[in-house]
Design an enzyme around this catalytic site. Structure first.
Site, PDB file in Angstrom:
ATOM      1  N   HIS A 206       0.944  -1.244  -0.136  1.00 30.95           N
ATOM      2  CA  HIS A 206      -0.557   0.233  -0.297  1.00 30.95           C
ATOM      3  C   HIS A 206       1.071   1.400   0.266  1.00 30.95           C
ATOM      4  O   HIS A 206       0.797   2.439   0.124  1.00 30.95           O
ATOM      5  CB  HIS A 206      -1.017   0.014   1.227  1.00 30.95           C
ATOM      6  CG  HIS A 206      -2.139   0.973   1.352  1.00 30.95           C
ATOM      7  ND1 HIS A 206      -3.099   0.418   0.233  1.00 30.95           N
ATOM      8  CD2 HIS A 206      -2.665   2.200   1.252  1.00 30.95           C
ATOM      9  CE1 HIS A 206      -3.975   0.911  -0.161  1.00 30.95           C
ATOM     10  NE2 HIS A 206      -3.819   2.510   1.098  1.00 30.95           N
TER      11      HIS A 206
ATOM     12  N   ASP B 175      -8.185   3.935   8.415  1.00 34.51           N
ATOM     13  CA  ASP B 175      -9.574   3.844   8.087  1.00 34.51           C
ATOM     14  C   ASP B 175      -9.927   3.166   7.041  1.00 34.51           C
ATOM     15  O   ASP B 175     -11.552   3.162   7.361  1.00 34.51           O
ATOM     16  CB  ASP B 175      -9.988   5.716   7.241  1.00 34.51           C
ATOM     17  CG  ASP B 175      -9.921   6.571   7.814  1.00 34.51           C
ATOM     18  OD1 ASP B 175     -10.261   6.585   9.396  1.00 34.51           O
ATOM     19  OD2 ASP B 175      -9.905   7.720   7.299  1.00 34.51           O
TER      20      ASP B 175
ATOM     21  N   GLU C  53     -13.163  12.992  12.495  1.00 36.94           N
ATOM     22  CA  GLU C  53     -12.430  12.891  10.662  1.00 36.94           C
ATOM     23  C   GLU C  53     -13.634  14.803  10.513  1.00 36.94           C
ATOM     24  O   GLU C  53     -14.220  15.441  11.273  1.00 36.94           O
ATOM     25  CB  GLU C  53     -12.265  11.819  10.041  1.00 36.94           C
ATOM     26  CG  GLU C  53     -11.354  11.225  10.427  1.00 36.94           C
ATOM     27  CD  GLU C  53     -11.099  10.133   9.709  1.00 36.94           C
ATOM     28  OE1 GLU C  53     -11.690  10.071   8.195  1.00 36.94           O
ATOM     29  OE2 GLU C  53     -10.093   9.871   9.471  1.00 36.94           O
TER      30      GLU C  53
END
Length: 557
Positions: free
Chosen positions: A116, A182, A300
């Site tokens: 990632h 997240d 957030e």
């Protein structure tokens, strides 16, 4: 005897076909020519024969190309690895590192989980990439690499395990970790090598502040169990250490009683000052801080340019009529809206539904959002934590997942956030409107929830700092000659220049610099760099690990 060895190799190779990470499978099973077939033409050293047949090493172009790819899909000038190791157990990784360490000219080794990263950080130029997900399969399955202690309130998770699997294993006992990212389809070792942040970090700190113990293999191939009480310097070095000091093969994560549901809230704002003021009130969890203190379990926010929110996969939160109202509000506000996103947990070990109703009443009364623009959904706890997965699947179905992602993630001091909003959200991003998709996140952190002894770098001048994630995607380079990607990268560079000229002391999260000088000057600074180098000299003096980060490219003097 050769037939027996060949059968064993092909059995392992067949198992490897099953390996996957975020819907990416490894190449087709290797033939005997690739699996531990050491010819005189092999580019790998003879010492690797000592690994035996427990592990599989492949040198073919298919395997090395996959190990060179990452989520970023941004072309960079990094040599491909010479081979890929598919370990069956941590001992295989240790043996690989010892073999490299013993050589006069060690070869690079990098651990790769889900890939990632965005600029080849998980690559091992000319060396060996360790395919971490194979640990979970060849060791007998993921269940053997996830172990919950109900009495001890912790879970032992292999470094290759996905956080979503950690969540489900813990929930089977009514428990849960406290801090998340997240996106849950990332490996434990991968996020702990950075920081691991999301909307819970204001209360519990990042994931690296929520670890009890690690099993680590150093650059010399030593297998060490470490914690705050034992081998504390290695423990702190590895957490947030960008893979520079060791390979995480196990992490012990504390658990708490789990809630059952989440009241998921989105509130729209027409200016940054109102949003950030409310966010800071929500994250102030000190005793007597005020009516909003700690009411939300997750805080957030995001920036919505024009119809950004209503026109993306996140639009499922709004009805068609609501989307039209949001678009009208955005036009009235000059094209930029802000969204405060949060969640209140209840059920299970958390409060009752009537309790969460009372908390919502206070929130809607006290917060300074645009009246009439509060949107609420009740979802399961798992559904909220794994919410990004739905968006991923939609993007995959549309062919918009495996595209270039020139992301820019920044930590900004509280004192600079409004100047940044004016210069970037209302300036640079609007002037250079590229039409690129992807969220722009903005939310605050409490510095006292971060451990300054770890390797993670964050602003330490002020008690509150902000995370800003400009997470845009480009169309595939083949469709426009890469022009959109170049514009996005140029815009990122313009944002960094703006911060420097405005005196905003930002720090990159998930950083990338082209050379050691950039890391030293622009990321670490003199004092933190000295400590980082000292730890590197201690735990990986030959600079074997994670050379794809471009921090160290040669053995230290």
């Amino acid at each position: 005897m050769a037939d027996v060895h060949g059968a064993r190799e092909m059995t392992i190779a067949a198992l490897l076909v099953l390996l996957s990470c975020v819907l990416k499978t490894i190449p087709a099973a290797a033939s005997a020519d690739h699996a531990l077939a050491w010819s005189s033409a092999s580019s790998l050293p003879d010492e690797l024969r000592d690994l035996g047949v427990r592990a599989l090493i492949r040198e073919d172009a298919e395997a090395t190309a996959l190990a060179s790819s990452d989520f970023g899909n941004v072309s960079i000038d990094v040599d491909a690895p010479a081979a890929v190791l598919y370990p069956s157990c941590p001992d295989d990784i240790a043996a690989l590192l010892r073999a490299s360490y013993a050589r006069p000219s060690p070869f690079p080794v990098s651990a790769r989980g889900c890939g990632h990263s965005i600029r080849g950080q998980a690559s091992a130029p000319g060396g060996v990439v360790v395919d971490m997900p194979s640990l979970g399969l060849l060791a007998g399955g993921s269940a053997t690499r996830l172990s919950v202690s109900v009495d001890g309130r912790y879970i032992d998770a292999g470094g290759e395990q996905l956080w979503v699997d950690v969540l489900h294993a813990a929930l089977a006992h009514g428990l849960t970790p406290r801090s998340w990212t997240d996106y849950l389809h990332l490996t434990v070792g991968g996020t702990l090598s950075n920081a691991g942040i999301s909307g819970q970090a204001f209360r519990h700190g990042p994931q690296i502040s929520n670890v009890l113990e690690l099993d680590v293999i150093t650059g010399a191939g030593e297998m060490v169990t470490c914690s705050k009480e034992k081998e504390a310097d290695l423990f702190d070095a590895v957490l947030g250490g960008l893979g520079q000091f060791g390979v995480i093969t196990r992490a012990r994560i504390p658990l708490v009683p789990a809630p059952a549901r989440a009241r998921w809230v989105r509130l729209l704002y027409t200016d940054a000052a109102a949003l950030t003021k409310d966010q800071e009130r929500l994250i102030d969890v000190e005793i007597g801080a005020g009516a909003l203190s700690g009411l939300m379990d997750y805080v957030e926010g995001s920036v919505l340019a024009d119809q950004g929110l209503a026109g993306s996969w996140r639009s499922s939160f709004f009805s068609e009529a609501d989307a039209a109202r949001v678009a009208a509000l955005a036009k009235e506000a000059g094209g930029v809206l802000y969204c405060l996103e949060g969640a209140l947990y209840y059920g299970g070990a958390a409060g009752s539904e009537s309790d969460v109703d009372k908390r919502m009443e206070v929130l809607l009364r006290e917060l300074r959002h645009a009246r009439g623009f509060a949107f609420v959904q009740d979802v399961s706890y798992v559904g909220f934590l794994d919410r990004v997965r739905d968006g991923e699947l939609q993007l995959r179905a549309a062919g918009l997942w495996n595209v270039p992602h020139p992301w820019l993630n920044l930590f900004l001091p509280r004192s600079g956030i409004l100047d940044f909003a004016a210069g970037v959200f209302h300036g640079i991003l609007r002037r250079g409107n590229t039409g690129a998709m992807g969220p722009v996140l903005i939310y605050p952190m409490n510095r006292n929830r971060w451990d300054g002894e770890t390797s993670a770098v964050f602003p330490d001048e002020e008690e509150v700092f902000y995370t800003v994630g400009i997470l845009r995607s480009s169309t595939p380079a083949s469709s426009d000659g890469g022009q959109l990607l170049r514009r996005l990268e140029e815009q990122n560079e313009e944002i960094m220049r703006f911060c420097e000229e405005a005196g905003i002391a930002c720090v990159q999260y998930l950083p990338y610099y082209a050379d050691q000088a950039g890391w030293e000057k622009n990321h670490f600074g003199p004092s933190k760099w000295a400590k980082f180098v000292e730890r590197k000299r201690k735990y990986d003096p030959k600079a074997i690990l994670s050379r794809g980060q471009r921090i160290f490219n040669a053995p230290l003097a």
